[in-house]
Write a protein that holds these residues in place. Sequence first.
Motif, PDB file in Angstrom:
ATOM      1  N   THR A 179       0.180  13.061  32.902  1.00 16.77           N
ATOM      2  CA  THR A 179      -0.896  12.413  32.065  1.00 16.77           C
ATOM      3  C   THR A 179      -0.722  11.616  31.048  1.00 16.77           C
ATOM      4  O   THR A 179      -1.427  10.607  30.490  1.00 16.77           O
ATOM      5  CB  THR A 179      -1.959  13.445  31.539  1.00 16.77           C
ATOM      6  N   PHE A 236       0.551   7.644  31.579  1.00 14.02           N
ATOM      7  CA  PHE A 236       0.164   7.342  32.953  1.00 14.02           C
ATOM      8  C   PHE A 236      -1.485   7.427  32.881  1.00 14.02           C
ATOM      9  O   PHE A 236      -2.087   7.074  33.860  1.00 14.02           O
ATOM     10  CB  PHE A 236       0.541   8.156  34.166  1.00 14.02           C
ATOM     11  N   SER A 263      -4.841  17.748  39.834  1.00 16.06           N
ATOM     12  CA  SER A 263      -5.805  17.125  40.861  1.00 16.06           C
ATOM     13  C   SER A 263      -7.033  16.876  40.718  1.00 16.06           C
ATOM     14  O   SER A 263      -7.517  15.781  41.215  1.00 16.06           O
ATOM     15  CB  SER A 263      -5.184  17.726  42.359  1.00 16.06           C
ATOM     16  N   GLY A 321       2.552  -1.517  39.566  1.00 15.89           N
ATOM     17  CA  GLY A 321       3.061  -0.759  40.672  1.00 15.89           C
ATOM     18  C   GLY A 321       4.278  -1.112  40.816  1.00 15.89           C
ATOM     19  O   GLY A 321       4.858  -2.030  40.613  1.00 15.89           O
ATOM     20  N   GLY A 336      -5.154   6.588  33.358  1.00 14.40           N
ATOM     21  CA  GLY A 336      -5.701   5.401  33.455  1.00 14.40           C
ATOM     22  C   GLY A 336      -4.987   4.373  34.492  1.00 14.40           C
ATOM     23  O   GLY A 336      -5.444   3.406  34.989  1.00 14.40           O
ATOM     24  N   SER A 337      -3.701   4.631  34.786  1.00 17.75           N
ATOM     25  CA  SER A 337      -2.850   3.893  35.555  1.00 17.75           C
ATOM     26  C   SER A 337      -2.944   4.327  37.207  1.00 17.75           C
ATOM     27  O   SER A 337      -2.673   5.587  37.357  1.00 17.75           O
ATOM     28  CB  SER A 337      -1.400   3.530  35.324  1.00 17.75           C
ATOM     29  N   PRO A 338      -3.300   3.639  37.974  1.00 13.66           N
ATOM     30  CA  PRO A 338      -3.380   4.221  39.559  1.00 13.66           C
ATOM     31  C   PRO A 338      -1.955   4.048  40.198  1.00 13.66           C
ATOM     32  O   PRO A 338      -1.746   4.610  41.415  1.00 13.66           O
ATOM     33  CB  PRO A 338      -4.179   3.074  40.346  1.00 13.66           C
ATOM     34  N   HIS A 339      -1.054   3.808  39.378  1.00 13.11           N
ATOM     35  CA  HIS A 339       0.480   3.805  39.869  1.00 13.11           C
ATOM     36  C   HIS A 339       1.201   4.965  39.395  1.00 13.11           C
ATOM     37  O   HIS A 339       2.584   4.830  39.703  1.00 13.11           O
ATOM     38  CB  HIS A 339       1.143   2.343  39.311  1.00 13.11           C
ATOM     39  N   ASP A 393       5.223  11.691  41.669  1.00 14.39           N
ATOM     40  CA  ASP A 393       4.771  12.433  42.955  1.00 14.39           C
ATOM     41  C   ASP A 393       5.869  12.672  43.842  1.00 14.39           C
ATOM     42  O   ASP A 393       6.777  12.065  44.134  1.00 14.39           O
ATOM     43  CB  ASP A 393       3.752  11.672  43.748  1.00 14.39           C
ATOM     44  N   ARG A 429       1.260  -1.466  35.029  1.00 15.65           N
ATOM     45  CA  ARG A 429       0.467  -2.792  35.213  1.00 15.65           C
ATOM     46  C   ARG A 429       0.370  -3.078  36.859  1.00 15.65           C
ATOM     47  O   ARG A 429      -0.809  -3.126  37.244  1.00 15.65           O
ATOM     48  CB  ARG A 429       1.105  -3.916  34.396  1.00 15.65           C
ATOM     49  N   ALA A 436       1.618   7.693  40.441  1.00 12.04           N
ATOM     50  CA  ALA A 436       2.168   8.644  41.544  1.00 12.04           C
ATOM     51  C   ALA A 436       3.637   8.152  41.940  1.00 12.04           C
ATOM     52  O   ALA A 436       4.616   8.824  42.650  1.00 12.04           O
ATOM     53  CB  ALA A 436       1.213   8.846  42.705  1.00 12.04           C
ATOM     54  N   GLU A 437       3.791   6.797  41.923  1.00  9.04           N
ATOM     55  CA  GLU A 437       5.077   6.363  42.236  1.00  9.04           C
ATOM     56  C   GLU A 437       6.162   6.880  41.559  1.00  9.04           C
ATOM     57  O   GLU A 437       7.538   6.660  42.028  1.00  9.04           O
ATOM     58  CB  GLU A 437       4.856   4.800  42.308  1.00  9.04           C
TER      59      GLU A 437
END
Length: 176
Positions: free
Chosen positions: A93, A96, A156, A21, A98-101, A107, A19, A103-104
């Motif tokens: 996938t 996560f 990617s 990050g 739909g979540s932009p977070h 990654d 939600r 990668a935290e």
Amino acid sequence: MTADRTSEVLDATLRCLLRYGVRRTTMDDIATETGVSRSAVYQYVRNKDDAVRRLSDRLHDQALDRARTAATAELPLAGRVYEILCAKVELATGPFAGSPHAAELIDEQARLCGDICRSFTGELATLLTEVLTGAGLPAPADTAQILLAVTVGLLSTGRTDLLRTATDAVLPAQYF
């Protein structure tokens, strides 16, 4: 410290991270999401960074367990390799989407968890190499690295639907 309560704290941490990050998530957020006081959360994790690292560790361990199961499955080589690579795809996938977070947590360049991610990728490479070696494939370590690179590339671009095709293209036909 009970494993169930720790798991609840990590589950709450995941929901908060998806939600808000890492930067915006607070221990108060995790406590509220868990349904306990902030001081109670400290009984299970040392601080927010500890919660994030333990969550990342848990997610990577689950994916690695799936990959290890795939490595010993009674499937042709191409099927086992595909299923091992699917463990990496599902990690990236799964929760996560739909979540932009994401990668935290997953990654290799992430500040808090990059070492966990790199270790996971190294263990996947070792597992793939062992499976390919056992099948008598030439240059198994190189092939494992190519397969992982292709998987990362597909992730990617959002084209993980091509993973089976890519796996089949890399492996010689006699391994199907």
